[in-house]
Design an enzyme around this catalytic site. Structure first.
Site, PDB file in Angstrom:
ATOM      1  N   ARG A   1       0.457  -9.415  13.560  1.00 16.55           N
ATOM      2  CA  ARG A   1      -0.239  -8.395  12.749  1.00 16.55           C
ATOM      3  C   ARG A   1      -1.115  -9.050  11.690  1.00 16.55           C
ATOM      4  O   ARG A   1      -2.213  -8.579  11.404  1.00 16.55           O
ATOM      5  CB  ARG A   1       0.790  -7.449  12.104  1.00 16.55           C
TER       6      ARG A   1
ATOM      7  N   ARG B   1      11.694  -5.565   4.780  1.00 19.78           N
ATOM      8  CA  ARG B   1      11.389  -4.137   4.540  1.00 19.78           C
ATOM      9  C   ARG B   1      12.378  -3.246   5.298  1.00 19.78           C
ATOM     10  O   ARG B   1      12.739  -3.506   6.434  1.00 19.78           O
ATOM     11  CB  ARG B   1       9.966  -3.822   5.017  1.00 19.78           C
TER      12      ARG B   1
ATOM     13  N   ARG C   1      11.669  -1.456  11.019  1.00 20.08           N
ATOM     14  CA  ARG C   1      10.635  -1.151  12.018  1.00 20.08           C
ATOM     15  C   ARG C   1      10.613  -2.212  13.111  1.00 20.08           C
ATOM     16  O   ARG C   1      10.819  -3.384  12.842  1.00 20.08           O
ATOM     17  CB  ARG C   1       9.255  -1.099  11.329  1.00 20.08           C
TER      18      ARG C   1
ATOM     19  N   LYS D   1       0.833  -1.216   0.000  1.00 21.08           N
ATOM     20  CA  LYS D   1       0.000   0.000   0.000  1.00 21.08           C
ATOM     21  C   LYS D   1       0.859   1.255   0.000  1.00 21.08           C
ATOM     22  O   LYS D   1       0.655   2.168  -0.803  1.00 21.08           O
ATOM     23  CB  LYS D   1      -0.946   0.009   1.225  1.00 21.08           C
TER      24      LYS D   1
ATOM     25  N   ARG E   1      -9.489   0.027   9.547  1.00 24.40           N
ATOM     26  CA  ARG E   1      -9.007  -1.320   9.855  1.00 24.40           C
ATOM     27  C   ARG E   1     -10.018  -2.115  10.666  1.00 24.40           C
ATOM     28  O   ARG E   1      -9.732  -3.283  10.989  1.00 24.40           O
ATOM     29  CB  ARG E   1      -7.712  -1.217  10.659  1.00 24.40           C
TER      30      ARG E   1
HETATM   31  P1  ADP Z   1       2.247  -1.864   3.247  1.00 24.95           P
HETATM   32  O1  ADP Z   1       2.282  -0.351   3.190  1.00 24.95           O
HETATM   33  O2  ADP Z   1       1.059  -2.427   2.560  1.00 24.95           O
HETATM   34  O3  ADP Z   1       2.431  -2.424   4.633  1.00 24.95           O
HETATM   35  P2  ADP Z   1       4.805  -1.645   1.798  1.00 24.95           P
HETATM   36  O4  ADP Z   1       4.438  -0.797   0.636  1.00 24.95           O
HETATM   37  O5  ADP Z   1       5.603  -1.013   2.882  1.00 24.95           O
HETATM   38  O6  ADP Z   1       3.495  -2.388   2.407  1.00 24.95           O
HETATM   39  O7  ADP Z   1       5.562  -2.920   1.216  1.00 24.95           O
HETATM   40  C1  ADP Z   1       6.065  -3.950   2.107  1.00 24.95           C
HETATM   41  C2  ADP Z   1       7.417  -4.423   1.593  1.00 24.95           C
HETATM   42  O8  ADP Z   1       7.245  -5.106   0.362  1.00 24.95           O
HETATM   43  C3  ADP Z   1       8.408  -3.293   1.328  1.00 24.95           C
HETATM   44  O9  ADP Z   1       9.682  -3.780   1.690  1.00 24.95           O
HETATM   45  C4  ADP Z   1       8.303  -3.065  -0.178  1.00 24.95           C
HETATM   46  O10 ADP Z   1       9.518  -2.580  -0.727  1.00 24.95           O
HETATM   47  C5  ADP Z   1       7.979  -4.462  -0.687  1.00 24.95           C
HETATM   48  N1  ADP Z   1       7.082  -4.468  -1.852  1.00 24.95           N
HETATM   49  C6  ADP Z   1       6.050  -3.631  -2.108  1.00 24.95           C
HETATM   50  N2  ADP Z   1       5.431  -3.961  -3.256  1.00 24.95           N
HETATM   51  C7  ADP Z   1       6.084  -5.068  -3.733  1.00 24.95           C
HETATM   52  C8  ADP Z   1       5.933  -5.895  -4.888  1.00 24.95           C
HETATM   53  N3  ADP Z   1       4.955  -5.679  -5.784  1.00 24.95           N
HETATM   54  N4  ADP Z   1       6.782  -6.940  -5.037  1.00 24.95           N
HETATM   55  C9  ADP Z   1       7.763  -7.174  -4.113  1.00 24.95           C
HETATM   56  N5  ADP Z   1       7.964  -6.427  -3.020  1.00 24.95           N
HETATM   57  C10 ADP Z   1       7.140  -5.382  -2.824  1.00 24.95           C
HETATM   58  P1  AMP Z   2       0.987   0.243   9.287  1.00 25.04           P
HETATM   59  O1  AMP Z   2       2.053   1.264   9.116  1.00 25.04           O
HETATM   60  O2  AMP Z   2      -0.262   0.547   8.494  1.00 25.04           O
HETATM   61  O3  AMP Z   2       1.481  -1.174   9.083  1.00 25.04           O
HETATM   62  O4  AMP Z   2       0.534   0.342  10.821  1.00 25.04           O
HETATM   63  C1  AMP Z   2       1.454   0.070  11.864  1.00 25.04           C
HETATM   64  C2  AMP Z   2       0.708  -0.052  13.182  1.00 25.04           C
HETATM   65  O5  AMP Z   2       0.051   1.207  13.497  1.00 25.04           O
HETATM   66  C3  AMP Z   2      -0.420  -1.081  13.222  1.00 25.04           C
HETATM   67  O6  AMP Z   2       0.046  -2.397  13.486  1.00 25.04           O
HETATM   68  C4  AMP Z   2      -1.299  -0.528  14.365  1.00 25.04           C
HETATM   69  O7  AMP Z   2      -0.726  -0.791  15.631  1.00 25.04           O
HETATM   70  C5  AMP Z   2      -1.202   0.988  14.138  1.00 25.04           C
HETATM   71  N1  AMP Z   2      -2.274   1.471  13.235  1.00 25.04           N
HETATM   72  C6  AMP Z   2      -2.113   2.067  12.013  1.00 25.04           C
HETATM   73  N2  AMP Z   2      -3.300   2.370  11.467  1.00 25.04           N
HETATM   74  C7  AMP Z   2      -4.233   1.948  12.365  1.00 25.04           C
HETATM   75  C8  AMP Z   2      -5.660   1.937  12.378  1.00 25.04           C
HETATM   76  N3  AMP Z   2      -6.381   2.424  11.352  1.00 25.04           N
HETATM   77  N4  AMP Z   2      -6.289   1.424  13.471  1.00 25.04           N
HETATM   78  C9  AMP Z   2      -5.593   0.948  14.506  1.00 25.04           C
HETATM   79  N5  AMP Z   2      -4.263   0.901  14.558  1.00 25.04           N
HETATM   80  C10 AMP Z   2      -3.567   1.388  13.494  1.00 25.04           C
END
Ligand code: ADP
Ligand code: AMP
Length: 215
Positions: free
Chosen positions: A170, A127, A159, A13, A88
Site C-alpha cells: 500500500r 491498528r 483489517r 486521516k 488517490r
Molecule cells: P489513516 O486513516 O490515515 O489510514 P488512521 O487514522 O486509521 O490512519 O491511523 C492509523 C493508526 O495510527 C491507528 O491505529 C491510529 O490509532 C494511529 N494514530 C493515528 N494518529 C496517530 C498519532 N498522531 N500518533 C500515533 N498514532 C496515531
Molecule cells: P483506506 O481505508 O483509505 O486505507 O483504503 C483501503 C483500501 O480501499 C485501499 O487500499 C484501496 O484498495 C481502496 N480504496 C479506498 N479509497 C480508494 C480510492 N480513492 N481509490 C482507489 N481505491 C481506494
C-alpha cells in the site's frame, strides 16, 4: 468548509476526521469505509473492490469516481465535507474538480499530513478498527476496554490489509500513484502541509488552525 485530508495510509486521516467532523459539523467521507461497508454487505461493488483491497491495490478509478459523485450529492454535504482517502490518483482528482464545479462546492484546502514510512508501518500494524469507522492503536491510542470500541461498543478487529506485506504494498502504491497529487494540489494553490508525526491532539490543533480560516 470543503476539505480533503490527504496523506499516506496510516497518517491519521481517519483519527483526525472523526474529531473534525464533530467539531465542524460536516460529514467525514472515507472511501475506504464506504468500500469496506460494501464488502461486509456483500454488494456487487464490495465483491469487486475486495479483490483489489486485499492485495493493497487501488480499486479502479471509474468505480470510485461514480461512488464519490453520488456521496457528495447527498444533502448532508450542503455545509461542507471532509474527504479522506479520495482522491488517490490524478484521474480521480481531475474528476473531483469537475464534480465539485458542477455542484458548486469547490475545495477550500487540501491538508497534507506528513508521516515517515517506518512510523506508518508501526501505526498500521498496530491498528485495530471498528465497523463504525473508529480506529485505535494497541499502543498509541488504545480503547478504554481492550478489543471494544469506545464509541459504539462494537468488537474491534484487525483489517486484512493491515498485515505487514500488504502495508508495504500500500505504501508503494501511495508513492507511485497518490503522492504526485501533492504537487498537483500545490500547483492549484490548495495544499497546506501539517506534521502528522506528533501526538493526536497536537496534530488536531494544527489542523483546526487551518480549518478555522474557512468557517
Ligand atoms: P489513516 O486513516 O490515515 O489510514 P488512521 O487514522 O486509521 O490512519 O491511523 C492509523 C493508526 O495510527 C491507528 O491505529 C491510529 O490509532 C494511529 N494514530 C493515528 N494518529 C496517530 C498519532 N498522531 N500518533 C500515533 N498514532 C496515531
Ligand atoms: P483506506 O481505508 O483509505 O486505507 O483504503 C483501503 C483500501 O480501499 C485501499 O487500499 C484501496 O484498495 C481502496 N480504496 C479506498 N479509497 C480508494 C480510492 N480513492 N481509490 C482507489 N481505491 C481506494
Amino acid at each position: 468548509m470543503n476539505v480533503v485530508l490527504f496523506g499516506p495510509p496510516g497518517a491519521g486521516k481517519g483519527t483526525q476526521a472523526k474529531e473534525l467532523s464533530q467539531k465542524y459539523d460536516i460529514p467525514h467521507i472515507s472511501t475506504g469505509d464506504i468500500l469496506r461497508a460494501n464488502v461486509r454487505e456483500g454488494t456487487e461493488l464490495g465483491l469487486k473492490a475486495k479483490e483489489y483491497m486485499d492485495k493493497g491495490e487501488l480499486v479502479p478509478d471509474q468505480v470510485l469516481i461514480g461512488l464519490i459523485k453520488d456521496r457528495l450529492e447527498e444533502p448532508d454535504c450542503a455545509n461542507g465535507y471532509l474527504l479522506d482517502g479520495y482522491p488517490r490518483t490524478i484521474p480521480q482528482a481531475d474528476a473531483l474538480t469537475g464534480i465539485l464545479n458542477e455542484i458548486n462546492k469547490p475545495l477550500d484546502s487540501v491538508i497534507n499530513m506528513g508521516v515517515g514510512d517506518e512510523e506508518l508501518v508501526k501505526r498500521l500494524s498496530g491498528r485495530r478498527s471498528c465497523k463504525c469507522g473508529e480506529s485505535y492503536h494497541i499502543m498509541f491510542n488504545s480503547p478504554k476496554e481492550e478489543g471494544v470500541c469506545n464509541a459504539c461498543g462494537g468488537q474491534l478487529y484487525q483489517r486484512d490489509d493491515d498485515r505487514e506485506d500488504v502495508i508495504r504494498q500500500r505504501l508503494a502504491v501511495y508513492n507511485d500513484k497518490t503522492k504526485p497529487l501533492i504537487e498537483y494540489y500545490d500547483n492549484a494553490g490548495l495544499l497546506v502541509n501539517v506534521d502528522g508525526a506528533g501526538l493526536v491532539d497536537s496534530v488536531l490543533a494544527d489542523i483546526c488552525k487551518i480549518m478555522d480560516q474557512y468557517k
